[in-house]
Scaffold this active site. Structure first.
Site, PDB file in Angstrom:
ATOM      1  N   ASP A 264      49.291   5.675  12.945  1.00 36.15           N
ATOM      2  CA  ASP A 264      50.228   4.637  13.375  1.00 36.15           C
ATOM      3  C   ASP A 264      51.626   5.112  12.985  1.00 36.15           C
ATOM      4  OD1 ASP A 264      52.002   2.350  13.204  1.00 36.15           O
ATOM      5  OD2 ASP A 264      50.233   1.075  13.468  1.00 36.15           O
TER       6      ASP A 264
ATOM      7  N   HIS B 254      53.452   3.802   9.908  1.00 40.19           N
ATOM      8  CA  HIS B 254      52.720   3.723   8.647  1.00 40.19           C
ATOM      9  C   HIS B 254      52.976   4.886   7.705  1.00 40.19           C
ATOM     10  CE1 HIS B 254      49.462   0.646  10.066  1.00 40.19           C
ATOM     11  NE2 HIS B 254      50.705   0.227  10.235  1.00 40.19           N
TER      12      HIS B 254
ATOM     13  N   TRP C   9      41.234  -1.101  10.648  1.00 41.28           N
ATOM     14  CA  TRP C   9      42.388  -1.195   9.738  1.00 41.28           C
ATOM     15  C   TRP C   9      42.158  -2.391   8.824  1.00 41.28           C
ATOM     16  CZ3 TRP C   9      45.918  -5.248   9.002  1.00 41.28           C
ATOM     17  CH2 TRP C   9      46.863  -4.983   8.000  1.00 41.28           C
TER      18      TRP C   9
ATOM     19  N   ASP D 186      59.912  -2.720   8.363  1.00 42.82           N
ATOM     20  CA  ASP D 186      59.007  -3.205   9.393  1.00 42.82           C
ATOM     21  C   ASP D 186      58.449  -2.031  10.187  1.00 42.82           C
ATOM     22  OD1 ASP D 186      57.732  -4.464  11.460  1.00 42.82           O
ATOM     23  OD2 ASP D 186      59.249  -6.016  11.678  1.00 42.82           O
TER      24      ASP D 186
ATOM     25  N   ASP E 114      51.111  -0.193  19.283  1.00 43.76           N
ATOM     26  CA  ASP E 114      51.015  -1.212  18.235  1.00 43.76           C
ATOM     27  C   ASP E 114      52.404  -1.673  17.837  1.00 43.76           C
ATOM     28  OD1 ASP E 114      50.210  -2.932  16.315  1.00 43.76           O
ATOM     29  OD2 ASP E 114      49.486  -1.424  14.896  1.00 43.76           O
TER      30      ASP E 114
ATOM     31  N   ASP F  62      56.694  -2.281  13.136  1.00 40.88           N
ATOM     32  CA  ASP F  62      56.130  -2.698  14.421  1.00 40.88           C
ATOM     33  C   ASP F  62      57.138  -3.055  15.496  1.00 40.88           C
ATOM     34  OD1 ASP F  62      53.230  -2.654  13.826  1.00 40.88           O
ATOM     35  OD2 ASP F  62      53.860  -4.014  12.228  1.00 40.88           O
TER      36      ASP F  62
ATOM     37  N   GLU G 202      42.357   3.768  10.253  1.00 44.82           N
ATOM     38  CA  GLU G 202      43.825   3.755  10.267  1.00 44.82           C
ATOM     39  C   GLU G 202      44.404   3.558   8.866  1.00 44.82           C
ATOM     40  OE1 GLU G 202      45.370   0.552  12.633  1.00 44.82           O
ATOM     41  OE2 GLU G 202      47.457   1.142  12.336  1.00 44.82           O
TER      42      GLU G 202
ATOM     43  N   HIS H  85      48.630   4.938  17.278  1.00 48.44           N
ATOM     44  CA  HIS H  85      49.245   3.631  17.424  1.00 48.44           C
ATOM     45  C   HIS H  85      50.727   3.911  17.557  1.00 48.44           C
ATOM     46  CE1 HIS H  85      46.199   0.431  15.859  1.00 48.44           C
ATOM     47  NE2 HIS H  85      45.804   1.058  16.937  1.00 48.44           N
TER      48      HIS H  85
ATOM     49  N   LYS I 179      47.740   3.268   6.077  1.00 52.11           N
ATOM     50  CA  LYS I 179      49.048   2.610   6.045  1.00 52.11           C
ATOM     51  C   LYS I 179      49.727   2.931   4.726  1.00 52.11           C
ATOM     52  CE  LYS I 179      51.252  -1.767   7.164  1.00 52.11           C
ATOM     53  NZ  LYS I 179      51.105  -3.066   7.823  1.00 52.11           N
TER      54      LYS I 179
HETATM   55  C1  LIG Z   1      46.878  -5.780  14.627  1.00 54.85           C
HETATM   56  C2  LIG Z   1      46.594  -4.327  14.312  1.00 54.85           C
HETATM   57  O1  LIG Z   1      45.309  -4.098  13.991  1.00 54.85           O
HETATM   58  C3  LIG Z   1      47.465  -3.892  13.191  1.00 54.85           C
HETATM   59  O2  LIG Z   1      48.767  -3.835  13.719  1.00 54.85           O
HETATM   60  C4  LIG Z   1      47.144  -2.551  12.574  1.00 54.85           C
HETATM   61  O3  LIG Z   1      46.834  -1.596  13.549  1.00 54.85           O
HETATM   62  C5  LIG Z   1      48.326  -2.178  11.813  1.00 54.85           C
HETATM   63  O4  LIG Z   1      49.033  -1.301  12.219  1.00 54.85           O
HETATM   64  C6  LIG Z   1      48.652  -2.940  10.600  1.00 54.85           C
HETATM   65  O5  LIG Z   1      49.871  -2.593  10.101  1.00 54.85           O
HETATM   66 MN   LIG Z   2      48.437   0.053  13.793  1.00 51.77          MN
END
Ligand SMILES: C[C@H](O)[C@H](O)[C@@H](O)C(=O)CO
Ligand SMILES: [Mn+2]
Length: 417
Positions: free
Chosen positions: A258, A261, A184, A293, A325, A295, A225, A285, A227
């Site tokens: 992810d 994303h 990523w 956000d 993640d 995460d 990955e 992920h 985004k």
């Molecule tokens: C730390 C990870 O590599 C990171 O979260 C990545 O996977 C991601 O999702 C960035 O937005």
């Molecule tokens: Mn990720």
């Protein structure tokens, strides 16, 4: 004699054709890859005070007691793992190198710089997954890495990714368990670009150079990955979803989805079957996007449950790697791991307890009334009793039985740091 709670649940599932014992056996074959970076807010061990900021990886909150060295991070991971039933892997970032003084630059890392992790994983019977760290570094300060205009900077990150692929293969062979190695990068623009094509051309070339290096496919599984956007990268992400889906399909490597994303109303669960027609494997992920956000700790909300259920009901579990993640620094970090990882496993179990065969049968006859009725009735079947039985068999606390131990660890260990 009255039945135990589990025996009663087993009967109720049996009545709709679901074998709870088979479901538990299947669950026990699916490892979940726990991400090291939840333990220290993505700081890593190189220059933790500088890490995390910018580049789209931001952990917010200042909960006390975060791990700040390998011994603390390993101890915290062990504490979390003791409350999670079934197989686990460790998802490691290159910025968490432990061994070597001084540590080499990122483009010269080798497995020797991760020796302590490999030994730890052997002790814990964990597999390891790996990630190049293409952020939190002076050569990523302007937000561009593999698509940078400067060929020298691109080469540095190409060499870093190649080094990481070699590390992945070496770790995989040593642990006798292939490493999923996920790339990523943060590259993108805050504002509208004048040229959308050139950075993507450069990224494509860089990736081709990375994957041209001869690295064992048996022990290292390459993933990429995408985004949608990041903080400070709101208008244009070089590695977008279309870019990486096409890249992974044409290069026959794994695609990482992810869950944080994509546009908030997109169903990531629905992407699994579509992508698997064209890419050999998927890395998930599992994450939870909330507004800007991407995460948050995963909950058993509908979109997350749907992703995990789809993994198993699709019948494609052997081509899907489940990683987590999220990074939340506003609550106890170990509890965040425990809650999120248990939820990932609960979602998988819920999928395994679906009367999938019967649902497909009625669907194939066009009886959508029965399909809807059965799906909705399945929601109230006592899956929680099956989960608690699994926790008991694995000697990890059932729901409501692990938090006091995490709180005691907080008082005795975290607050003493
Ligand atoms: C730390 C990870 O590599 C990171 O979260 C990545 O996977 C991601 O999702 C960035 O937005
Ligand atoms: Mn990720």
């Amino acid at each position: 004699m009255s039945l135990s709670i589990y025996e009663s649940a087993k009967e109720q599932f049996g009545a709709v054709g679901v074998d709870t014992e088979a479901a538990l056996e299947a669950l026990d074959q699916i490892p979940v890859s726990m991400h090291c970076w939840q333990g220290d807010d993505v700081a890593g061990f190189e220059a933790p005070e500088k890490a995390g900021a910018g580049n789209g990886c931001v952990a917010t909150g200042n909960y006390p007691g975060k791990a700040s060295n390998p011994a603390e991070l390993m101890a915290d991971l062990e504490q979390a793992a003791s409350h999670i039933p079934g197989p686990l892997r460790l998802n490691l970032h290159a910025s968490y190198a432990t061994d070597g003084s001084p540590l080499p630059e990122r483009d010269e890392l080798t497995i020797d710089n991760f020796r302590s992790w490999v030994d730890w994983a052997k002790e814990q019977q964990f597999g390891i997954d790996f990630n190049p760290t293409s952020f939190s570094h002076p050569k990523a300060e302007d937000g561009f890495t593999l698509s940078h205009q400067d060929a020298g900077i691109r080469q540095f990150w190409i060499d870093h990714c190649i080094a990481c692929r070699k590390i992945g293969a070496a770790i995989g062979e040593e642990l006798n368990s292939p490493v999923v190695n996920n790339i990523w990068i943060p590259d993108g623009y805050k504002d509208t670009p004048a040229d959308r094509l050139a950075p993507r051309e450069r990224l494509k070339e860089s990736l081709d150079a990375i994957f041209a290096a001869d690295v064992s496919k048996k022990w290292n599984i390459d993933a990429v990955e995408s985004k949608l956007f990041g903080i400070g990268v709101e208008s244009y992400t070089v590695g977008s979803s279309e870019f990486y889906l096409a890249y992974a399909a044409t290069r026959q490597i794994a695609l990482c989805l992810d869950a944080g994303h994509f546009h908030p109303t997109e169903s990531v669960a629905d992407k699994i079957s579509a992508a698997l027609l064209y890419v050999p494997e998927l890395l998930l992920h599992v994450s939870r996007g909330v507004r800007w956000d991407s995460d948050h700790v995963i909950t058993l909300d509908d979109p997350t449950t749907a992703i995990l259920q789809e993994c198993v009901t699709s019948g494609q579990m052997d081509r899907i790697h489940v990683g987590l993640d999220f990074f939340d620094a506003s609550i106890n970090r170990i509890a965040a791991w425990v809650i999120g990882t248990r939820n990932a496993k609960k979602g998988l179990l819920k999928g395994l307890l679906q009367p999938t065969e019967k649902l497909r049968e009625v669907e194939s006859t066009g009886d959508y009334t029965s399909r809807l009725a059965m799906m909705e009735d399945a929601r109230s079947l006592p899956w929680g009793a099956v989960w608690n039985e699994y926790c008991a068999r694995k000697e990890t606390g059932a729901d409501n039985q692990w938090l006091s131990s995490v709180k005691a660890y907080e008082k005795d260990v975290l607050l003493a740091r």
